[in-house]
Write an enzyme that holds these catalytic residues in place. Structure first.
Site, PDB file in Angstrom:
ATOM      1  CG  HIS A  73      -0.332   0.099   2.549  1.00 31.91           C
ATOM      2  ND1 HIS A  73      -0.092   1.305   3.185  1.00 31.91           N
ATOM      3  CD2 HIS A  73       0.098  -0.869   3.398  1.00 31.91           C
ATOM      4  CE1 HIS A  73       0.450   1.074   4.365  1.00 31.91           C
ATOM      5  NE2 HIS A  73       0.588  -0.227   4.533  1.00 31.91           N
ATOM      6  CG  ASP A  96      -2.679   4.205   2.902  1.00 28.37           C
ATOM      7  OD1 ASP A  96      -2.232   3.094   2.540  1.00 28.37           O
ATOM      8  OD2 ASP A  96      -3.418   4.337   3.899  1.00 28.37           O
ATOM      9  CG  ASP A 141       3.130   0.718   7.686  1.00 27.04           C
ATOM     10  OD1 ASP A 141       2.716   0.033   6.732  1.00 27.04           O
ATOM     11  OD2 ASP A 141       2.485   0.870   8.742  1.00 27.04           O
ATOM     12  CD  GLU A 168      -2.569  -1.530   5.648  1.00 25.39           C
ATOM     13  OE1 GLU A 168      -2.496  -2.542   6.369  1.00 25.39           O
ATOM     14  OE2 GLU A 168      -2.051  -0.428   5.999  1.00 25.39           O
ATOM     15  CD  GLU A 169      -0.799   2.516   7.637  1.00 24.75           C
ATOM     16  OE1 GLU A 169      -1.407   2.130   8.655  1.00 24.75           O
ATOM     17  OE2 GLU A 169       0.377   2.208   7.384  1.00 24.75           O
ATOM     18  CG  ASP A 190       2.017  -3.603   5.179  1.00 22.91           C
ATOM     19  OD1 ASP A 190       2.843  -2.714   5.430  1.00 22.91           O
ATOM     20  OD2 ASP A 190       0.798  -3.497   5.423  1.00 22.91           O
ATOM     21  CG  HIS A 229       1.501   3.913  12.245  1.00 20.72           C
ATOM     22  ND1 HIS A 229       0.276   3.372  12.592  1.00 20.72           N
ATOM     23  CD2 HIS A 229       1.827   3.363  11.055  1.00 20.72           C
ATOM     24  CE1 HIS A 229      -0.103   2.521  11.640  1.00 20.72           C
ATOM     25  NE2 HIS A 229       0.828   2.508  10.694  1.00 20.72           N
TER      26      HIS A 229
END
Length: 413
Positions: free
Chosen positions: A81, A83, A144, A178-179, A201, A383
């Site tokens: 992903h 995003d 990520d 995805e997040e 991932d 994150h």
């Protein structure tokens, strides 16, 4: 041999594009800026020589590397992903390169005294002597999952340039959102056309995962009654006190900060209250399906009991399932995990096979008919400002992709 500098340049070109997703948006992608990287990826895939490159109305990017063998091989896929998490800003990412890491503290931002230290993040010590890419302390990095995107694109480019590596047809897909839990929602499995796939991932080198939580979200509305506090005796019902009873009646040690491995939990993620009404939001997680159902039942029984005590409905509970443990869909086709494990061992990587204490696009995709274990992408501390990725782990992940394609072709020869 994967070109290290080429991989670094590609990764940096991706993470410096802001692709933060937005859970409050109803569009797909949830933010317009995700198109910037989606369009770039589509053009790049054409440039490196992939075929059937497409980008649909929801910004899902797909492409094909054709088979270079004459025998029939199952079509396999790789997914990542593009995003980044809304938990921390992804705007104006300024990656920093730490070459030949010495195992000591890394000053991310001298002005704000933000330090990435192995005293707190012990995993750093695994990567002494390697090249790390970090943040400047003011944003997340975006490994990520732009590390996964980088690895897939680099692997496909390598396979195009090295036709001596024999493989079947390979499909790749890069997804938005995805997040915020929507990465697979508009994934066209039929169009993708693979028998199985792998999400790139995971975190540290060696991770190979085919189990994840069963997940639900629970909204708890607690109703009270407001009257003037000077004249409240026998009349006021303070919803916050009832909410407190509800919170304290759930198992206190079955929360994220007290659990690990396959242990499930109740997590109070949000609370907002006044006398008249208090709203709680929980997430419920468990790897075991029976325990997962039991957790939901515990919460429902508690709400019923409190309502009974008050003689009316003071608690309204709404539980919605979010995703399920992909293990039940992967176990019948365990050879797809075995191939990934063998690929790692062939590259002298020790496989770390463990359950994911979270969710993955692979979970939803597995239940949509595309069994999809998860493989490491190399990053750590996702994150947030302390996120970093060892370049050598990204190179190894790229090599794992190539080796999986090669082993799959060999096994079906």
């Amino acid at each position: 041999m994967i070109d290290k500098q080429h991989l670094i340049n590609r990764f940096i070109s991706y993470v410096t594009i802001d692709t933060e997703s937005d859970p409050n948006s109803n569009t797909t992608p949830s933010t317009e800026k995700q198109w910037n990287l989606a369009n770039k990826l589509a053009e790049e895939l054409k440039t490196i020589g992939l075929q059937d490159v497409s980008i649909d109305q929801n910004s899902y990017v797909m492409a094909t590397l054709p088979s270079n063998v004459s025998h029939k091989v199952p079509v396999i896929g790789f997914v990542a992903h593009f995003d980044t998490s809304p938990d921390f800003t992804g705007a104006n990412v300024k990656p920093q390169l730490v070459e030949n890491y010495d195992g000591k503290d890394i000053m991310l931002n001298a002005e704000e005294n933000i330090v990435l230290s192995p005293d707190y993040f012990e995993d750093l010590l695994q990567y002494k002597g390697q090249t790390l890419i970090t943040t400047d302390g003011t944003t997340l990095l975006g490994a990520d999952d732009k590390a996964g995107v980088t690895e897939i694109v680099t692997a496909m480019e390598y396979l195009v340039k090295h036709p001596e590596i024999k493989h079947g047809e390979i499909r790749i897909c890069f997804t938005p959102d995805e997040e915020i839990g929507r990465g697979a929602h508009k994934f066209d499995v039929k169009k993708f056309g693979a028998e199985w796939a792998y999400t790139m991932d995971g975190s540290q080198i060696g991770e190979l995962e085919y189990e994840n939580f069963n997940a639900a979200g629970a909204s708890v509305k607690v109703k009270g009654k407001i009257v003037h506090p000077g004249y409240a005796k026998g009349k006021m019902i303070n919803s916050m006190y009832i909410a407190q009873d509800f919170i304290n009646s759930l198992p206190r040690l079955e929360t994220p900060e007290h659990t690990e491995g396959r242990q499930g939990f109740f997590h109070l993620a949000q609370i907002n209250g006044k006398v008249e009404e208090t709203n709680l939001y929980y997430i419920i997680r468990d790897h075991d399906k029976e325990h997962f159902e039991a957790r939901k039942e515990v919460m429902q029984n508690l709400a019923n009991e409190i309502n009974k005590q008050h003689g009316n409905t003071v608690i309204e509970l709404d539980i919605k399932d979010q995703y399920y443990n992909m293990r039940e869909k992967v176990e019948p086709v365990m050879h797809i995990v075995d191939i990934a494990e063998e690929a790692m061992k062939n590259l002298n990587i020790t496989p770390i096979i463990k359950p994911i204490r979270g969710g993955t696009d692979g979970s939803q995709l597995s239940f949509m008919g595309l069994p999809c274990p998860n493989i490491f992408a190399g990053g750590h501390n996702f994150h947030g400002r302390y996120e970093y990725v060892p370049v050598e782990s990204m190179i190894k992940a790229t090599e794992v992709i190539c080796k999986i394609t090669e082993l799959t072709a060999e096994k079906y020869a």
